[in-house]
Design a protein around this motif. Structure first.
Motif, PDB file in Angstrom:
ATOM      1  N   ALA A 118       0.853  -1.215   0.184  1.00 47.06           N
ATOM      2  CA  ALA A 118       0.194   0.066   0.013  1.00 47.06           C
ATOM      3  C   ALA A 118       0.945   1.364  -0.048  1.00 47.06           C
ATOM      4  O   ALA A 118       0.541   2.226  -0.532  1.00 47.06           O
ATOM      5  CB  ALA A 118      -0.968  -0.132   1.207  1.00 47.06           C
ATOM      6  N   THR A 119       2.155   1.202   0.637  1.00 43.80           N
ATOM      7  CA  THR A 119       2.867   2.359   0.733  1.00 43.80           C
ATOM      8  C   THR A 119       3.860   2.352  -0.487  1.00 43.80           C
ATOM      9  O   THR A 119       4.561   3.150  -0.514  1.00 43.80           O
ATOM     10  CB  THR A 119       3.595   2.373   2.110  1.00 43.80           C
ATOM     11  OG1 THR A 119       4.335   1.324   2.054  1.00 43.80           O
ATOM     12  CG2 THR A 119       2.671   2.529   3.166  1.00 43.80           C
ATOM     13  N   ASP A 120       4.103   1.522  -1.291  1.00 43.99           N
ATOM     14  CA  ASP A 120       5.034   1.272  -2.182  1.00 43.99           C
ATOM     15  C   ASP A 120       4.814   2.273  -3.237  1.00 43.99           C
ATOM     16  O   ASP A 120       3.702   2.932  -3.674  1.00 43.99           O
ATOM     17  CB  ASP A 120       4.917  -0.061  -2.954  1.00 43.99           C
ATOM     18  CG  ASP A 120       6.179  -0.210  -3.688  1.00 43.99           C
ATOM     19  OD1 ASP A 120       7.168  -1.079  -3.194  1.00 43.99           O
ATOM     20  OD2 ASP A 120       6.103   0.142  -4.911  1.00 43.99           O
ATOM     21  N   GLY A 121       5.810   2.739  -3.992  1.00 46.72           N
ATOM     22  CA  GLY A 121       5.772   3.972  -5.022  1.00 46.72           C
ATOM     23  C   GLY A 121       5.076   3.226  -6.414  1.00 46.72           C
ATOM     24  O   GLY A 121       4.866   4.132  -7.151  1.00 46.72           O
ATOM     25  N   ASP A 122       4.904   2.020  -6.268  1.00 48.15           N
ATOM     26  CA  ASP A 122       4.033   1.501  -7.655  1.00 48.15           C
ATOM     27  C   ASP A 122       2.551   1.500  -7.313  1.00 48.15           C
ATOM     28  O   ASP A 122       2.103   0.773  -6.349  1.00 48.15           O
ATOM     29  CB  ASP A 122       4.582   0.150  -8.079  1.00 48.15           C
ATOM     30  CG  ASP A 122       4.258  -0.721  -8.956  1.00 48.15           C
ATOM     31  OD1 ASP A 122       3.054  -0.145  -9.544  1.00 48.15           O
ATOM     32  OD2 ASP A 122       4.590  -1.348  -9.640  1.00 48.15           O
ATOM     33  N   PRO A 123       1.710   2.414  -8.153  1.00 47.74           N
ATOM     34  CA  PRO A 123       0.757   2.404  -7.834  1.00 47.74           C
ATOM     35  C   PRO A 123      -0.365   1.175  -8.034  1.00 47.74           C
ATOM     36  O   PRO A 123      -1.331   0.858  -7.423  1.00 47.74           O
ATOM     37  CB  PRO A 123      -0.052   3.625  -8.856  1.00 47.74           C
ATOM     38  CG  PRO A 123       1.071   3.479  -9.919  1.00 47.74           C
ATOM     39  CD  PRO A 123       2.128   3.111  -9.106  1.00 47.74           C
ATOM     40  N   LEU A 179       0.688  -2.034  -7.327  1.00 49.45           N
ATOM     41  CA  LEU A 179       0.834  -2.662  -5.849  1.00 49.45           C
ATOM     42  C   LEU A 179      -0.301  -1.941  -4.811  1.00 49.45           C
ATOM     43  O   LEU A 179      -0.759  -2.651  -4.241  1.00 49.45           O
ATOM     44  CB  LEU A 179       2.322  -2.534  -5.249  1.00 49.45           C
ATOM     45  CG  LEU A 179       2.967  -3.626  -5.663  1.00 49.45           C
ATOM     46  CD1 LEU A 179       4.713  -3.517  -5.095  1.00 49.45           C
ATOM     47  CD2 LEU A 179       2.744  -4.916  -5.598  1.00 49.45           C
ATOM     48  N   GLY A 180      -0.365  -0.565  -4.885  1.00 49.69           N
ATOM     49  CA  GLY A 180      -1.101  -0.021  -4.045  1.00 49.69           C
ATOM     50  C   GLY A 180      -2.698  -0.399  -4.222  1.00 49.69           C
ATOM     51  O   GLY A 180      -3.414  -0.589  -3.457  1.00 49.69           O
ATOM     52  N   ARG A 181      -3.018  -0.459  -5.641  1.00 43.67           N
ATOM     53  CA  ARG A 181      -4.320  -0.943  -6.124  1.00 43.67           C
ATOM     54  C   ARG A 181      -4.607  -2.325  -5.574  1.00 43.67           C
ATOM     55  O   ARG A 181      -5.688  -2.687  -5.085  1.00 43.67           O
ATOM     56  CB  ARG A 181      -4.213  -0.580  -7.745  1.00 43.67           C
ATOM     57  CG  ARG A 181      -5.772  -1.095  -8.386  1.00 43.67           C
ATOM     58  CD  ARG A 181      -5.665  -0.944  -9.904  1.00 43.67           C
ATOM     59  NE  ARG A 181      -7.035  -1.563 -10.321  1.00 43.67           N
ATOM     60  CZ  ARG A 181      -7.844  -0.382 -10.875  1.00 43.67           C
ATOM     61  NH1 ARG A 181      -7.364   0.557 -10.878  1.00 43.67           N
ATOM     62  NH2 ARG A 181      -8.799  -1.085 -11.306  1.00 43.67           N
ATOM     63  N   ALA A 182      -3.677  -3.126  -5.622  1.00 43.87           N
ATOM     64  CA  ALA A 182      -3.867  -4.593  -5.305  1.00 43.87           C
ATOM     65  C   ALA A 182      -4.037  -4.690  -3.984  1.00 43.87           C
ATOM     66  O   ALA A 182      -4.851  -5.434  -3.514  1.00 43.87           O
ATOM     67  CB  ALA A 182      -2.675  -5.582  -5.802  1.00 43.87           C
ATOM     68  N   ALA A 183      -3.162  -4.143  -3.083  1.00 45.10           N
ATOM     69  CA  ALA A 183      -3.138  -4.072  -1.689  1.00 45.10           C
ATOM     70  C   ALA A 183      -4.806  -3.817  -1.181  1.00 45.10           C
ATOM     71  O   ALA A 183      -5.052  -4.353  -0.059  1.00 45.10           O
ATOM     72  CB  ALA A 183      -2.309  -3.038  -0.945  1.00 45.10           C
ATOM     73  N   VAL A 184      -5.480  -2.868  -1.957  1.00 39.99           N
ATOM     74  CA  VAL A 184      -6.637  -2.338  -1.540  1.00 39.99           C
ATOM     75  C   VAL A 184      -7.875  -3.535  -2.056  1.00 39.99           C
ATOM     76  O   VAL A 184      -8.484  -3.914  -1.167  1.00 39.99           O
ATOM     77  CB  VAL A 184      -6.970  -0.857  -2.105  1.00 39.99           C
ATOM     78  CG1 VAL A 184      -8.464  -0.666  -1.861  1.00 39.99           C
ATOM     79  CG2 VAL A 184      -6.009   0.050  -1.334  1.00 39.99           C
ATOM     80  N   ALA A 232      -2.447   3.921   0.786  1.00 40.95           N
ATOM     81  CA  ALA A 232      -2.319   4.085  -0.621  1.00 40.95           C
ATOM     82  C   ALA A 232      -2.446   5.641  -1.272  1.00 40.95           C
ATOM     83  O   ALA A 232      -2.004   6.120  -2.247  1.00 40.95           O
ATOM     84  CB  ALA A 232      -3.088   2.971  -1.143  1.00 40.95           C
ATOM     85  N   ARG A 233      -3.648   6.113  -0.470  1.00 38.27           N
ATOM     86  CA  ARG A 233      -4.077   7.352  -0.803  1.00 38.27           C
ATOM     87  C   ARG A 233      -2.974   8.472  -0.593  1.00 38.27           C
ATOM     88  O   ARG A 233      -2.698   9.474  -1.309  1.00 38.27           O
ATOM     89  CB  ARG A 233      -5.292   8.005  -0.058  1.00 38.27           C
ATOM     90  CG  ARG A 233      -6.576   7.589  -0.258  1.00 38.27           C
ATOM     91  CD  ARG A 233      -7.056   8.211  -1.626  1.00 38.27           C
ATOM     92  NE  ARG A 233      -8.504   7.938  -1.869  1.00 38.27           N
ATOM     93  CZ  ARG A 233      -9.030   8.221  -2.811  1.00 38.27           C
ATOM     94  NH1 ARG A 233      -8.562   8.791  -4.122  1.00 38.27           N
ATOM     95  NH2 ARG A 233     -10.328   8.072  -2.896  1.00 38.27           N
ATOM     96  N   ALA A 234      -2.243   8.380   0.514  1.00 38.01           N
ATOM     97  CA  ALA A 234      -1.073   9.177   0.957  1.00 38.01           C
ATOM     98  C   ALA A 234       0.146   8.997   0.039  1.00 38.01           C
ATOM     99  O   ALA A 234       0.573   9.830  -0.233  1.00 38.01           O
ATOM    100  CB  ALA A 234      -0.508   8.756   2.327  1.00 38.01           C
ATOM    101  N   ALA A 235       0.377   7.698  -0.432  1.00 41.69           N
ATOM    102  CA  ALA A 235       1.440   7.318  -1.163  1.00 41.69           C
ATOM    103  C   ALA A 235       1.424   7.854  -2.653  1.00 41.69           C
ATOM    104  O   ALA A 235       2.156   7.994  -3.616  1.00 41.69           O
ATOM    105  CB  ALA A 235       1.816   5.818  -1.218  1.00 41.69           C
ATOM    106  N   VAL A 254      -5.090   4.088  -8.002  1.00 39.54           N
ATOM    107  CA  VAL A 254      -5.505   3.449  -6.527  1.00 39.54           C
ATOM    108  C   VAL A 254      -6.799   4.246  -6.430  1.00 39.54           C
ATOM    109  O   VAL A 254      -7.802   3.325  -5.782  1.00 39.54           O
ATOM    110  CB  VAL A 254      -4.609   4.316  -5.533  1.00 39.54           C
ATOM    111  CG1 VAL A 254      -5.019   4.068  -4.061  1.00 39.54           C
ATOM    112  CG2 VAL A 254      -3.333   3.627  -5.779  1.00 39.54           C
ATOM    113  N   GLY A 255      -7.270   5.323  -6.836  1.00 40.08           N
ATOM    114  CA  GLY A 255      -8.756   5.904  -6.580  1.00 40.08           C
ATOM    115  C   GLY A 255      -9.639   5.252  -7.214  1.00 40.08           C
ATOM    116  O   GLY A 255     -10.512   4.936  -6.543  1.00 40.08           O
ATOM    117  N   GLN A 256      -9.453   4.672  -8.527  1.00 39.44           N
ATOM    118  CA  GLN A 256     -10.528   3.750  -9.143  1.00 39.44           C
ATOM    119  C   GLN A 256     -10.849   2.562  -8.066  1.00 39.44           C
ATOM    120  O   GLN A 256     -11.968   2.116  -8.051  1.00 39.44           O
ATOM    121  CB  GLN A 256     -10.198   3.571 -10.648  1.00 39.44           C
ATOM    122  CG  GLN A 256      -9.892   4.495 -11.040  1.00 39.44           C
ATOM    123  CD  GLN A 256      -9.325   4.278 -12.517  1.00 39.44           C
ATOM    124  OE1 GLN A 256      -8.817   3.048 -13.089  1.00 39.44           O
ATOM    125  NE2 GLN A 256      -9.419   5.229 -13.513  1.00 39.44           N
TER     126      GLN A 256
END
Length: 212
Positions: free
Chosen positions: A140-145, A147-152, A176-179, A189-191
């Motif tokens: 979720a905190t990774d710079g790759d969006p 990965l953030g999407r998948a975490a969510v 993820a929002r913060a990253a 991530v937002g989608q």
């Protein structure tokens, strides 16, 4: 390539359609133009033909399919994992992370998150679930969006079914929002967050996904 991998690849190319390939758009990947049904059928037939594949062989098959930058091969790698989910272990999240980093599009990242990562982590023992939660928090905190999407997204189906890790989802949404506050990452991530909010508003109205 393994016999099972060659069997799947040959089946996909046999079902190829230039019209579908042109319509779908490559996004950096080559396309055979095989339908989703053909992909699923090829994997199903492979497991009927090559019975008894165990954990390491299944992971190797998914990796060799994924290694070639063809959309249908990568989709087949996901179907392989979906169909053999019971064999997967918490340590396999490392390999899934590599797939997610290379996915680069919802058609690959979302089924990995929803149909593989989520169900895998939800059925783990308590000790392994703690390990998996730490991995998802890092994603979720990774710079790759992606990965953030998948975490969510990985939390959606267990939560929709009445279980899941609600506190973990809230934590990862905020992280993820913060990253990813701007650029393409914000939309990627937002989608995913918006999708979860819509789904849970119907399935679990007592849960309110933090949207900001």
């Amino acid at each position: 390539m393994s016999e099972a991998g060659q069997f799947i690849d040959t089946a996909l190319q046999r079902e190829a359609s230039w019209e579908r390939a042109d319509d779908r758009g490559g996004g950096g990947l080559r396309l055979y133009g095989s339908s989703v049904g053909a992909v699923r059928g090829a994997v199903r037939d492979a497991f009927r033909r090559y019975r008894g594949l165990e954990h390491d062989a299944v992971l190797a098959l998914s990796s060799e399919l994924w290694a070639v930058a063809v959309f249908e091969r990568r989709l087949a790698a996901i179907v392989v994992l979906q169909s053999q989910l019971a064999l997967l272990q918490v340590t396999d999240l490392t390999r899934l992370e590599g797939f997610l980093r290379q996915g680069g599009r919802p058609e690959l990242v979302d089924p990995l998150a929803l149909d593989v990562v989520g169900p895998l982590t939800d059925r783990l023992s308590q000790q392994d679930r703690v390990r998996a939660a730490a991995i998802l928090d890092r994603w979720a905190t990774d710079g790759d969006p992606w990965l953030g999407r998948a975490a969510v997204l990985s939390s959606l189906r267990p939560l929709r079914a009445g279980g899941g890790d609600w506190d973990g989802l809230v934590r990862r949404v905020k992280a993820a929002r913060a990253a990813h506050r701007g650029g393409v990452g914000r939309d990627v991530v937002g989608q995913a967050i918006d999708l979860i909010a819509r789904e849970l508003a119907t399935a679990r109205p007592e849960l309110t996904v933090p949207l900001v």
